[in-house]
Design an enzyme around this catalytic site. Structure first.
Site, PDB file in Angstrom:
ATOM      1  NE  ARG A   1      -3.834   0.722   1.930  1.00 19.57           N
ATOM      2  CZ  ARG A   1      -5.056   0.888   2.437  1.00 19.57           C
ATOM      3  NH1 ARG A   1      -5.246   1.682   3.477  1.00 19.57           N
ATOM      4  NH2 ARG A   1      -6.089   0.260   1.925  1.00 19.57           N
TER       5      ARG A   1
ATOM      6  CG  ASP B   1     -13.201   7.061  -1.132  1.00 23.67           C
ATOM      7  OD1 ASP B   1     -13.116   6.944   0.103  1.00 23.67           O
ATOM      8  OD2 ASP B   1     -12.236   6.907  -1.904  1.00 23.67           O
TER       9      ASP B   1
ATOM     10  CB  CYS C   1     -13.772   1.767   0.293  1.00 23.19           C
ATOM     11  SG  CYS C   1     -13.077   3.430   0.373  1.00 23.19           S
TER      12      CYS C   1
ATOM     13  NE  ARG D   1     -10.360  -5.006   1.041  1.00 29.67           N
ATOM     14  CZ  ARG D   1      -9.547  -3.991   1.361  1.00 29.67           C
ATOM     15  NH1 ARG D   1     -10.061  -2.851   1.776  1.00 29.67           N
ATOM     16  NH2 ARG D   1      -8.235  -4.084   1.186  1.00 29.67           N
TER      17      ARG D   1
ATOM     18  CD  GLN E   1     -13.275  -1.554  -0.149  1.00 29.28           C
ATOM     19  OE1 GLN E   1     -12.354  -1.509   0.656  1.00 29.28           O
ATOM     20  NE2 GLN E   1     -14.478  -1.987   0.179  1.00 29.28           N
TER      21      GLN E   1
ATOM     22  CG  HIS F   1      -8.504   0.404  -2.720  1.00 22.42           C
ATOM     23  ND1 HIS F   1      -7.745  -0.693  -2.340  1.00 22.42           N
ATOM     24  CD2 HIS F   1      -9.182   0.786  -1.605  1.00 22.42           C
ATOM     25  CE1 HIS F   1      -7.967  -0.962  -1.068  1.00 22.42           C
ATOM     26  NE2 HIS F   1      -8.828  -0.081  -0.597  1.00 22.42           N
TER      27      HIS F   1
HETATM   28  N1  NVA Z   1      -9.695   7.045  -1.516  1.00 19.58           N
HETATM   29  C1  NVA Z   1      -9.326   6.644  -0.179  1.00 19.58           C
HETATM   30  C2  NVA Z   1      -9.608   5.197   0.027  1.00 19.58           C
HETATM   31  C3  NVA Z   1      -9.274   4.688   1.416  1.00 19.58           C
HETATM   32  C4  NVA Z   1      -9.476   3.205   1.581  1.00 19.58           C
HETATM   33  C5  NVA Z   1      -7.858   6.946   0.049  1.00 19.58           C
HETATM   34  O1  NVA Z   1      -7.057   6.736  -0.874  1.00 19.58           O
HETATM   35  O2  NVA Z   1      -7.512   7.432   1.127  1.00 19.58           O
HETATM   36  N1   CP Z   2     -11.149   0.342   2.682  1.00 21.51           N
HETATM   37  C1   CP Z   2      -9.869   0.219   3.071  1.00 21.51           C
HETATM   38  O1   CP Z   2      -8.960  -0.057   2.275  1.00 21.51           O
HETATM   39  O2   CP Z   2      -9.674   0.374   4.405  1.00 21.51           O
HETATM   40  P1   CP Z   2      -8.293   0.539   5.179  1.00 21.51           P
HETATM   41  O3   CP Z   2      -7.704   1.877   4.745  1.00 21.51           O
HETATM   42  O4   CP Z   2      -8.680   0.534   6.623  1.00 21.51           O
HETATM   43  O5   CP Z   2      -7.380  -0.593   4.814  1.00 21.51           O
END
Ligand code: NVA
Ligand code: CP
Length: 299
Positions: free
Chosen positions: A102, A217, A257, A285, A132, A129
């Site tokens: 990540r 989101d 998400c 998930r 998800q 992502h």
């Molecule tokens: N768009 C958000 C998704 C978090 C799971 C981010 O990138 O922070």
């Molecule tokens: N939705 C998601 O990816 O959650 P986290 O940021 O908690 O991993």
């Protein structure tokens, strides 16, 4: 043999994506503690951004399957001190069976994958992502059956989640209406890659009409915290409320998400209401990624 990576949903064929979704549903409903196909295998999880769901679901999934997961924060490894990605990928992949990353730049994951001898999974980048989407699609199939031909409405930023929804629309053949403020549209090439299934609107009301699934989101994603105030202004007409849900099909579902900001991108009434399946998707998930790990590692 070249390892099979999962960096984008488009690394899968439609048939493979459908089989992972169906397998996730089976793994969820018929859990057998003696089924340990990854016994002794190790997943390295590299996190350059925060996580609750991604970390817990991958770690638990590996444990269920008889393997284990290593949590590697960039703060505590040499990656955070500038060791080249290429060298890190060669070293880490020489000792583990799979790597999840990540991070911010999408190129970090693609570069890592080029130099890794084991499968690399994208656990979120600024661009995509895909994990998800495995869970969201599993959830839709569980509640409503096949999503082919249905209309999904994405509300908000044309961000990583939105791009992965576009890829899902392509593979699973659903229509995707995207409602975003001017200046926050998704990447043009990704939109074009999915053909005429995708429509971009600057009006939430038009995009939400007759939708079967509404998804939103946060307005400011990880790494965009300093833009919070500016984005609150830009996105103020893009909140999913009961009035938005009323424009959609009466059996429409709501997904997010998570983590969510109640009172910003969604009202409490919607996210905590009867059409919301956000916590089911969060749980999925675990099941969807178990199906993914099995797909990538048990060939
Ligand atoms: N768009 C958000 C998704 C978090 C799971 C981010 O990138 O922070
Ligand atoms: N939705 C998601 O990816 O959650 P986290 O940021 O908690 O991993």
């Amino acid at each position: 043999m070249e390892p099979r990576h999962f960096i984008s949903l488009l690394d899968l064929s439609s048939k493979e994506l459908l089989s992972i979704i169906n397998r996730a549903i089976v793994l969820k409903n018929h859990r057998n503690p003696d089924f340990q196909p990854l016994k002794g295998q190790v997943l390295a999880m590299i996190f350059e951004k925060s996580s609750t769901r991604t970390r817990i679901s991958f770690e638990t999934g590996m444990t269920h399957f008889g393997g284990s997961a290593l949590f590697l924060s960039s703060r505590d490894t040499q990656l955070g001190r500038g060791e080249p990605l290429e060298d890190s990928a060669k070293v880490i992949s020489s000792m583990v069976d799979c790597i999840m990353i990540r991070t911010f730049s999408h190129e970090t994951v693609t570069t890592f994958a080029e130099h890794s001898s084991v499968p690399v999974i994208n656990g979120l980048t600024d661009l995509l992502h895909p994990c998800q989407l495995l869970a969201d699609m599993q959830t839709y199939f569980e509640y409503r059956g096949d999503i082919k031909g249905k209309t999904v409405t994405w509300v908000g930023d044309g961000n990583n989640m939105c791009h992965s929804y576009i890829n899902a629309a392509h593979l699973l053949d659903f229509k995707l209406n995207i409602a975003c403020p001017i200046g926050y549209e998704p990447n043009r090439d990704i939109v074009d890659s999915a053909g005429d299934r995708i429509k971009v609107f600057h009006s939430l009301e038009q995009a939400a009409k007759n939708s079967n699934l509404l998804v939103t989101d946060v307005w400011a994603s990880m790494g965009q915290e300093e833009e919070q105030k500016k984005r609150e202004e830009a996105f103020k007409n893009f909140q999913v409320s009961s009035a938005t849900m009323d424009l959609a099909h009466k059996s429409a579902l709501f997904m997010h998400c998570l983590p969510a900001h109640r009172g910003e991108e969604v009202t409490s009434e919607v996210i905590d209401g009867p059409q919301s399946v956000v916590f089911n998707a969060a749980e999925n998930r675990l099941h969807a990624q178990k199906a993914l790990l099995e797909f990538l590692l048990c060939k």
